[in-house]
Structures are given as C-alpha cells and as structure tokens.
Design an enzyme around this catalytic site. Structure first.
Site, PDB file in Angstrom:
ATOM      1  N   ARG A  67      -9.831   0.078  15.039  1.00  0.00           N
ATOM      2  CA  ARG A  67      -9.949   0.969  14.146  1.00  0.00           C
ATOM      3  C   ARG A  67     -10.963   0.582  12.640  1.00  0.00           C
ATOM      4  NH1 ARG A  67      -4.669   1.187  10.356  1.00  0.00           N
ATOM      5  NH2 ARG A  67      -4.587  -1.449  10.716  1.00  0.00           N
ATOM      6  N   TYR A 108      13.605  31.821   0.810  1.00  0.00           N
ATOM      7  CA  TYR A 108      12.126  32.652   1.021  1.00  0.00           C
ATOM      8  C   TYR A 108      12.399  33.287   2.653  1.00  0.00           C
ATOM      9  CZ  TYR A 108       9.612  30.960  -3.290  1.00  0.00           C
ATOM     10  OH  TYR A 108       8.794  30.786  -4.435  1.00  0.00           O
ATOM     11  N   MET A 120       9.571  24.888  -3.244  1.00  0.00           N
ATOM     12  CA  MET A 120       8.553  23.092  -3.278  1.00  0.00           C
ATOM     13  C   MET A 120       9.295  22.599  -4.294  1.00  0.00           C
ATOM     14  SD  MET A 120       5.005  23.920  -6.346  1.00  0.00           S
ATOM     15  CE  MET A 120       4.226  24.643  -5.201  1.00  0.00           C
ATOM     16  N   LYS A 142       0.794  -1.040  -0.171  1.00  0.00           N
ATOM     17  CA  LYS A 142       0.014  -0.194  -0.009  1.00  0.00           C
ATOM     18  C   LYS A 142       0.565   1.059  -0.223  1.00  0.00           C
ATOM     19  CE  LYS A 142      -0.870   0.344   5.598  1.00  0.00           C
ATOM     20  NZ  LYS A 142      -1.709   0.758   6.004  1.00  0.00           N
TER      21      LYS A 142
END
Length: 372
Positions: free
Chosen positions: A132, A265, A313, A38
């Site tokens: 869960r 930044y 980013m 997964k």
C-alpha cells in the site's frame, strides 16, 4: 438541546477511558499507545475523542492526512501527530507550521521532503507485503540512504500487518513473514550504525492477537472504540472492552397507514393491514447505508421496529405498530441499547456487506457528537 433535535451520536466517556486502561494493561513493556483517530475518530468525532485522550495522558496520535492533523492542532491537541498518508509537496510548509510528523511513503518521497530545505519530523514506512505504502523491505540500501538526508528527522520506522485479524494458518504465517521482514530491516540498519528511532508494527488486531510482539508504539483504532469488526469478532468481549458510540434519532411524525397504503419513493413497501408508521430524522445523508431499506430495524422504547419503504436523504420510516403509546419526539436507537435489546454496529455492517469501520466512518459530520 438543539444537538438532539433530529439525530445524534452519544459518546460514553467512561467507556472510552475504560478501553484505554484495558489497552494500556496489555501493551508490551516499553510500548506506548498511539490511538488512531483518523476518519473523524472512526466516525466518533476526532476532536471530542482526542480531547478526552489528552486529558488522560495520551500524547501520541495517528491520522490519515494533513487536514485531519491540522484540525487536531486547531482543537488544542498537543504531542506527536503522525500523518500515515501522503502530503503534497506544496503543503510541506504546513508540516512545520503545525509541528506534524510525516510518513515517508517511499524513498523518492523522502528525497522530496529533504529538498524542501527545512527539518521535518518523519516516520519511514516499510512495505513488508501489504503493498500500500512504504519502501519495499528488500531495498535496504535505499532505506538506509534516508539517514544521510540532513533535513529528515527520522523519529520512527513502521510497517502494517494485513492479515493480523484472521486466524487461519496462512494468515498467521503471513503475519510472521511480515514481522521477520521488518525485523530484518531494523537489524540491517543497526548493523550500519543507524539507531535512535522508534519501531511499530501493530494496529488493533495486531496488538490483540499478537501481544508478544514487542515494539515501541501500538497504533490502535478499533480497540479504542470497543467495536467488533464483524459479528464473529470476539476480541473486544474477550478483552472486556465497552462500546463508546450510540446512534440515535428522534421520531418526527407518527401516522396511520391503511391497508394498501404505500411508503416512500418508488412505493417499495405496501401495508397489508392497518399499522402505525413513524418517520425518523435521519437518512442516508447522515451516513446510514441506503441498503438497509426494507430489511433492517431500529429500537424504540425497547421494541424492535422494522424499517419500511426506501430510505430518504434525511429520513427513514419505521413500523411502530408494536410500540405502546408511541409519539412524536420519542427516541429511536439505530446503534446501541434500548431496554434489554441492542443493535451493534458490526451487525448493521454485516447486513450491508462491509466492515464496522466502513459504517461508522461514514457517519455524517452533520450528526452532532455529544459526550455523555
């Protein structure tokens, strides 16, 4: 190659095969390995990892959701694919189309699956204390009633241990409480003439720390990839497992900084002496935690290079003043080995206050995965 133009993940095939062989060697007799692939195989790349696993004889896999399961089928992965989570009723036809096995997340959901009107392969989740998913273990009449539903092809029953990676007395006690509760359900079903299904309870830490538990599947994830959950986790080393994943990025520019120059930044870094600054073609959009800004490092040609300035980013800046003859195009190692140094995923995770799986599973799909 274009895959290595800015940032990429390298997957060591021989290390993956080694880990599978080690895991198979510690499985209880009669237990089958069901790798957990997964979250894009914990960030490694589900398609590439699963293809290698299929090549070495793996025929059972587990994923979190329908989309992940369909992607594996589209990649040509054969065998049982168990969906561990919820699938919406409007998507039930896909379970048949792609020959998938669905978890019964509670008894009401089991009735929904039956009412779909077509036979569906399922595993029944039992809640033994994690709360869960799964029907509560005390609800034995409701659980047993699932076997009266004609469209449920019940191939398995399972639960999940929630403290198997901890070694304190209370955690160990709770593991055994969960096991006892699960075994009680199995015994009660047997007393009612219900049998013919597989049972499973162990994930990676459950198999590593409780190898004497004897069930039919082991849903291993972290062990497959050879990663420590935390810096204190000694299980992979104890078992002789090897790390499959390395994360690398290429230096896009090298420039001189003068005393007083600021970086990135917010001008969060100021050079207090003349230094060399390099930009790497990787940033938080690629899955690097932005919290590493100004407080972590990478490896370039075996030299530790501090991150400087706020991570962007698509890029991060590093101090390469100590790297001889550093140049554009050189490779920085974010996770993995360079020279005699290594940065482990668990160390990076610890620095940002999460676990290793949280770091690796967030690696962006735009970072190419390459088998080496």
């Amino acid at each position: 190659m274009y895959e290595k133009d800015r940032a990429w993940v390298e997957l060591d095939r021989s290390n993956l095969v080694h880990n599978i062989n080690v895991i198979r060697s510690i499985l209880p007799e009669g237990c089958t390995l069901m790798p957990c692939v997964k979250a894009n195989a914990f960030g490694h790349g589900a398609e590439l990892i699963s293809r290698i696993l299929m090549e070495i004889g793996i025929r059972d896999y587990c994923v979190a959701c329908l989309t992940e399961a369909i992607e594996l089928r589209a990649a040509g992965i054969e065998g049982q694919i168990l969906i561990l989570g919820y699938t919406a009723p409007e998507d039930f036809p896909a379970l048949i189309k792609y020959d998938l096995t669905q978890t019964v997340v509670d008894c009401g959901y089991g009735r929904l699956l039956n009412d779909f009107g077509k036979p569906v392969h399922v595993h029944v989740a039992i809640d033994t204390g994690m709360h869960r998913i799964g029907e509560r273990c005390e609800h034995i009449d409701e659980i047993a009633s699932l076997w009266t539903l004609p469209n449920l092809l019940i191939d398995g029953v399972y639960t999940h241990l929630c403290t198997s990676d901890d070694t304190d007395e209370d955690s160990i006690k709770f593991v055994h409480q969960q096991k006892d509760a699960f075994d009680k359900v199995i015994c009660e079903l047997s007393s009612r003439g219900i049998s013919g299904f597989k049972a499973h309870i162990q994930a990676s830490s459950g198999l590593a720390n409780y190898p004497d538990f004897r069930y039919d599947y082991a849903r291993t994830g972290a062990l497959v990839y050879g990663n420590e959950g935390t810096p204190a986790d000694k299980v992979p080393g104890r078992l002789g497992l090897k790390k499959v994943l390395s994360l690398k990025a290429r230096i896009s520019t090298v420039r001189d900084l003068l005393p007083g120059d600021t970086v990135s930044y917010g001008r969060t870094f100021t050079a207090d002496h003349a230094m060399k600054c390099a930009s790497l073609g990787i940033g938080y959009a690629d899955g690097l935690p932005k919290l590493l800004s100004n407080c972590w490092h990478v490896l370039v040609n075996g030299v530790s290079c501090p991150m400087i300035g706020t991570m962007c980013m698509d890029s991060v800046m590093i101090d390469v003043s100590s790297v001889p003859e550093v140049k554009q195009g050189d490779i920085a190692v974010i996770i993995g080995k360079s020279g005699d140094q290594e940065i482990k995923a668990c160390d990076l995770a610890w620095k940002t206050g999460v676990n290793t799986n949280a770091v690796l599973s967030c690696l962006s799909p735009r970072v190419a995965r390459i088998v080496v």
